[in-house]
Design a protein around this motif. Structure first.
Motif, PDB file in Angstrom:
ATOM      1  N   PHE A 163       0.807  -1.219   0.000  1.00  0.00           N
ATOM      2  CA  PHE A 163       0.000   0.000   0.000  1.00  0.00           C
ATOM      3  C   PHE A 163       0.840   1.270   0.000  1.00  0.00           C
ATOM      4  O   PHE A 163       0.294   2.369  -0.058  1.00  0.00           O
ATOM      5  CB  PHE A 163      -0.919   0.032   1.221  1.00  0.00           C
ATOM      6  CG  PHE A 163      -2.100  -0.894   1.132  1.00  0.00           C
ATOM      7  CD1 PHE A 163      -2.969  -0.828   0.070  1.00  0.00           C
ATOM      8  CD2 PHE A 163      -2.343  -1.831   2.122  1.00  0.00           C
ATOM      9  CE1 PHE A 163      -4.065  -1.669  -0.014  1.00  0.00           C
ATOM     10  CE2 PHE A 163      -3.431  -2.686   2.051  1.00  0.00           C
ATOM     11  CZ  PHE A 163      -4.293  -2.602   0.981  1.00  0.00           C
ATOM     12  N   LEU A 164       2.165   1.129   0.111  1.00  0.00           N
ATOM     13  CA  LEU A 164       3.068   2.277   0.219  1.00  0.00           C
ATOM     14  C   LEU A 164       2.642   3.168   1.386  1.00  0.00           C
ATOM     15  O   LEU A 164       2.474   4.387   1.253  1.00  0.00           O
ATOM     16  CB  LEU A 164       3.093   3.083  -1.076  1.00  0.00           C
ATOM     17  CG  LEU A 164       3.578   2.365  -2.337  1.00  0.00           C
ATOM     18  CD1 LEU A 164       3.483   3.284  -3.544  1.00  0.00           C
ATOM     19  CD2 LEU A 164       5.004   1.861  -2.176  1.00  0.00           C
ATOM     20  N   CYS A 165       2.446   2.541   2.541  1.00  0.00           N
ATOM     21  CA  CYS A 165       2.051   3.300   3.722  1.00  0.00           C
ATOM     22  C   CYS A 165       2.840   2.800   4.930  1.00  0.00           C
ATOM     23  O   CYS A 165       3.677   1.909   4.820  1.00  0.00           O
ATOM     24  CB  CYS A 165       0.546   3.195   3.956  1.00  0.00           C
ATOM     25  SG  CYS A 165      -0.010   1.541   4.435  1.00  0.00           S
ATOM     26  N   LYS A 166       2.571   3.373   6.103  1.00  0.00           N
ATOM     27  CA  LYS A 166       3.296   3.024   7.315  1.00  0.00           C
ATOM     28  C   LYS A 166       2.746   1.744   7.943  1.00  0.00           C
ATOM     29  O   LYS A 166       1.549   1.468   7.881  1.00  0.00           O
ATOM     30  CB  LYS A 166       3.198   4.159   8.345  1.00  0.00           C
ATOM     31  CG  LYS A 166       3.761   5.492   7.852  1.00  0.00           C
ATOM     32  CD  LYS A 166       5.255   5.418   7.611  1.00  0.00           C
ATOM     33  CE  LYS A 166       5.818   6.784   7.227  1.00  0.00           C
ATOM     34  NZ  LYS A 166       7.269   6.701   6.911  1.00  0.00           N
ATOM     35  N   ALA A 171      -6.145   5.233 -12.713  1.00  0.00           N
ATOM     36  CA  ALA A 171      -5.673   4.631 -11.458  1.00  0.00           C
ATOM     37  C   ALA A 171      -4.264   5.121 -11.133  1.00  0.00           C
ATOM     38  O   ALA A 171      -3.309   4.341 -11.115  1.00  0.00           O
ATOM     39  CB  ALA A 171      -5.690   3.106 -11.557  1.00  0.00           C
ATOM     40  N   PRO A 172      -4.111   6.423 -10.888  1.00  0.00           N
ATOM     41  CA  PRO A 172      -2.762   6.958 -10.651  1.00  0.00           C
ATOM     42  C   PRO A 172      -2.147   6.433  -9.362  1.00  0.00           C
ATOM     43  O   PRO A 172      -2.845   6.228  -8.369  1.00  0.00           O
ATOM     44  CB  PRO A 172      -3.003   8.471 -10.564  1.00  0.00           C
ATOM     45  CG  PRO A 172      -4.430   8.607 -10.124  1.00  0.00           C
ATOM     46  CD  PRO A 172      -5.155   7.454 -10.759  1.00  0.00           C
ATOM     47  N   SER A 173      -0.854   6.182  -9.404  1.00  0.00           N
ATOM     48  CA  SER A 173      -0.111   5.778  -8.212  1.00  0.00           C
ATOM     49  C   SER A 173       1.358   6.065  -8.450  1.00  0.00           C
ATOM     50  O   SER A 173       1.798   6.139  -9.609  1.00  0.00           O
ATOM     51  CB  SER A 173      -0.318   4.290  -7.897  1.00  0.00           C
ATOM     52  OG  SER A 173       0.536   3.487  -8.705  1.00  0.00           O
ATOM     53  N   PRO A 174       2.150   6.224  -7.390  1.00  0.00           N
ATOM     54  CA  PRO A 174       3.582   6.472  -7.586  1.00  0.00           C
ATOM     55  C   PRO A 174       4.294   5.342  -8.319  1.00  0.00           C
ATOM     56  O   PRO A 174       5.215   5.592  -9.097  1.00  0.00           O
ATOM     57  CB  PRO A 174       4.107   6.634  -6.153  1.00  0.00           C
ATOM     58  CG  PRO A 174       2.925   7.053  -5.351  1.00  0.00           C
ATOM     59  CD  PRO A 174       1.757   6.351  -5.974  1.00  0.00           C
ATOM     60  N   VAL A 175       3.872   4.093  -8.086  1.00  0.00           N
ATOM     61  CA  VAL A 175       4.541   2.964  -8.751  1.00  0.00           C
ATOM     62  C   VAL A 175       4.218   2.965 -10.244  1.00  0.00           C
ATOM     63  O   VAL A 175       5.100   2.715 -11.083  1.00  0.00           O
ATOM     64  CB  VAL A 175       4.138   1.630  -8.099  1.00  0.00           C
ATOM     65  CG1 VAL A 175       4.662   0.458  -8.918  1.00  0.00           C
ATOM     66  CG2 VAL A 175       4.684   1.549  -6.675  1.00  0.00           C
ATOM     67  N   ARG A 230       5.984  11.264  -4.507  1.00  0.00           N
ATOM     68  CA  ARG A 230       7.104  10.333  -4.589  1.00  0.00           C
ATOM     69  C   ARG A 230       7.701  10.010  -3.227  1.00  0.00           C
ATOM     70  O   ARG A 230       8.460   9.052  -3.093  1.00  0.00           O
ATOM     71  CB  ARG A 230       8.186  10.850  -5.537  1.00  0.00           C
ATOM     72  CG  ARG A 230       8.870  12.123  -5.153  1.00  0.00           C
ATOM     73  CD  ARG A 230       9.883  12.516  -6.226  1.00  0.00           C
ATOM     74  NE  ARG A 230      10.566  13.755  -5.914  1.00  0.00           N
ATOM     75  CZ  ARG A 230      10.093  14.961  -6.164  1.00  0.00           C
ATOM     76  NH1 ARG A 230       8.911  15.098  -6.736  1.00  0.00           N
ATOM     77  NH2 ARG A 230      10.780  16.047  -5.845  1.00  0.00           N
ATOM     78  N   GLU A 231       7.341  10.793  -2.204  1.00  0.00           N
ATOM     79  CA  GLU A 231       7.789  10.443  -0.853  1.00  0.00           C
ATOM     80  C   GLU A 231       7.231   9.093  -0.420  1.00  0.00           C
ATOM     81  O   GLU A 231       7.797   8.439   0.458  1.00  0.00           O
ATOM     82  CB  GLU A 231       7.410  11.539   0.146  1.00  0.00           C
ATOM     83  CG  GLU A 231       5.919  11.743   0.366  1.00  0.00           C
ATOM     84  CD  GLU A 231       5.285  12.653  -0.686  1.00  0.00           C
ATOM     85  OE1 GLU A 231       4.069  12.926  -0.556  1.00  0.00           O
ATOM     86  OE2 GLU A 231       5.992  13.091  -1.608  1.00  0.00           O
ATOM     87  N   ARG A 232       6.140   8.666  -1.026  1.00  0.00           N
ATOM     88  CA  ARG A 232       5.592   7.338  -0.704  1.00  0.00           C
ATOM     89  C   ARG A 232       6.501   6.218  -1.210  1.00  0.00           C
ATOM     90  O   ARG A 232       6.348   5.063  -0.805  1.00  0.00           O
ATOM     91  CB  ARG A 232       4.194   7.188  -1.303  1.00  0.00           C
ATOM     92  CG  ARG A 232       3.142   8.094  -0.653  1.00  0.00           C
ATOM     93  CD  ARG A 232       1.796   7.931  -1.316  1.00  0.00           C
ATOM     94  NE  ARG A 232       1.296   6.575  -1.210  1.00  0.00           N
ATOM     95  CZ  ARG A 232       0.305   6.086  -1.948  1.00  0.00           C
ATOM     96  NH1 ARG A 232      -0.264   6.841  -2.880  1.00  0.00           N
ATOM     97  NH2 ARG A 232      -0.090   4.829  -1.789  1.00  0.00           N
ATOM     98  N   LEU A 233       7.427   6.554  -2.085  1.00  0.00           N
ATOM     99  CA  LEU A 233       8.387   5.575  -2.589  1.00  0.00           C
ATOM    100  C   LEU A 233       9.676   5.576  -1.763  1.00  0.00           C
ATOM    101  O   LEU A 233      10.654   4.943  -2.155  1.00  0.00           O
ATOM    102  CB  LEU A 233       8.724   5.880  -4.059  1.00  0.00           C
ATOM    103  CG  LEU A 233       7.570   5.800  -5.056  1.00  0.00           C
ATOM    104  CD1 LEU A 233       8.000   6.341  -6.408  1.00  0.00           C
ATOM    105  CD2 LEU A 233       7.065   4.368  -5.181  1.00  0.00           C
TER     106      LEU A 233
END
Length: 335
Positions: free
Chosen positions: A66-69, A246-250, A278-281
């Motif tokens: 999920f690219l989360c904490k 469906a935008p996402s950093p990946v 991009r900080e999620r990456l």
């Protein structure tokens, strides 16, 4: 479940017939996946529950997906389990409950496959058994009348096309091979054909989903006998469409790499640095690895080395570390 229904000998036959009809979900794991999709939970929490309870994912793996904490994932899982424990309607899946939950189950199966294909596990960079299980369950969805929609067929097509690359993704020494470097003669043609059959069936109807577009991207790669003959213009156009719906950093990262293949390293770097969120990456090793690769193509060895060292610090398992160490060697010695 059957025992609860068998109140008398008069209900035995109807109950058994209902339990094993073609309109029932015969696979217990799939049935439980649908049961985890409680309507009082947000979709992210529903998917997290499925991955944790039924796929055995830990909080770190789910957070990576999920690219989360990690803390956010643990909170979702805890709240979800509490809600399921008080539910009186588990496994009672009529049409009204089934259809809204189908999209969540598809998403969970997509993430299950991805974790096997290039996940965050410390066990290894590729876990073929997870890919196989995701394909098995998706095939069962395709066979179930209410679930065998074009979106489900597109998901199956995508999985088969990616699974076909697995023989070339890991070499005999257990080292990772990037898509651009793979020996395409090792791709599994049988799986490719299975993917094509599902992809063709996915064209029914007017619905366009992210699975359709990702399957189309995989089809463009499969059609090219070599990297040099790949239609990168078509791939970039498909990624543009995918970013629209469906935008996402990946997805943005993959699009930037495709642009670099079409337009050169400088344009690719510009796109990488322009990725929103991009900080999620920040914990994803292949973002700095991509920066390093493109800087190396431009001849900026020092910048490339710094990026690859950052990627190496984020490596999640031994194959990823060896892959990035190889990239680091290509950057040359510091200074």
């Amino acid at each position: 479940e059957i025992g609860r229904l068998l109140e008398s000998e008069w209900t035995v036959l109807p109950s058994i017939e209902e339990a094993f009809t073609a309109h029932s979900i015969r696979d217990e794991q799939l049935r439980m996946m649908f049961s985890c999709c409680h309507p009082r939970l947000a979709e992210e929490a529903q998917v997290a529950l499925i991955l944790n309870i039924l796929c055995g994912f830990g909080a770190d793996e789910i957070a990576s997906a999920f690219l989360c904490k990690r803390a956010a994932v643990e909170k979702r899982i805890s709240r979800g389990k509490t809600l399921l424990a008080t539910s009186r309607t588990l496994f009672d899946l009529g049409d009204a409950e089934f259809v809204p939950r189908l999209g969540v189950v598809r998403r969970a199966l997509y993430l299950l496959f991805n974790e096997g294909y290039h996940g965050a596990s410390t066990e290894g960079a590729v876990r073929a058994e997870l890919c196989g299980e995701a394909i098995r369950l998706t095939e069962m969805l395709c066979e179930y009348e209410a679930a065998g929609t074009p979106a489900t067929e597109a998901l199956a097509g995508l999985m088969y096309r990616h699974a076909a690359r697995l023989p070339a993704r890991i070499d005999a020494a257990g080292d990772l091979s990037a898509l651009l470097d793979q020996d395409r003669s090792r791709w599994d043609t049988g799986l490719m054909m299975s993917g094509l059959a599902h992809f063709e069936r996915s064209a029914a109807g007017a619905e366009l989903t992210p699975y359709h577009i990702e399957a189309a991207i995989a089809a463009v790669h499969a059609a090219a006998p070599a990297v040099e003959t790949t239609d990168w213009t078509a791939i970039v156009a498909l990624y543009d469409r995918l970013m629209d719906i469906a935008p996402s950093p990946v997805i943005a990262l993959n699009r930037a790499i495709a642009i670099a293949q079409r337009d050169g390293a400088q344009r690719g770097l510009e796109e990488l640095r322009a990725i929103a969120d991009r900080e999620r990456l920040s914990g994803y090793p292949f973002y700095p690895a991509a920066l390093g690769e493109l800087e190396l193509r431009r001849g900026n060895r020092e910048a490339a080395r710094a990026h690859v060292e950052a990627a190496l610090a984020l490596a999640r398992n031994a194959p990823e570390r060896r892959f990035l160490e190889g990239q680091l060697r290509r950057c040359g010695n510091p200074g």
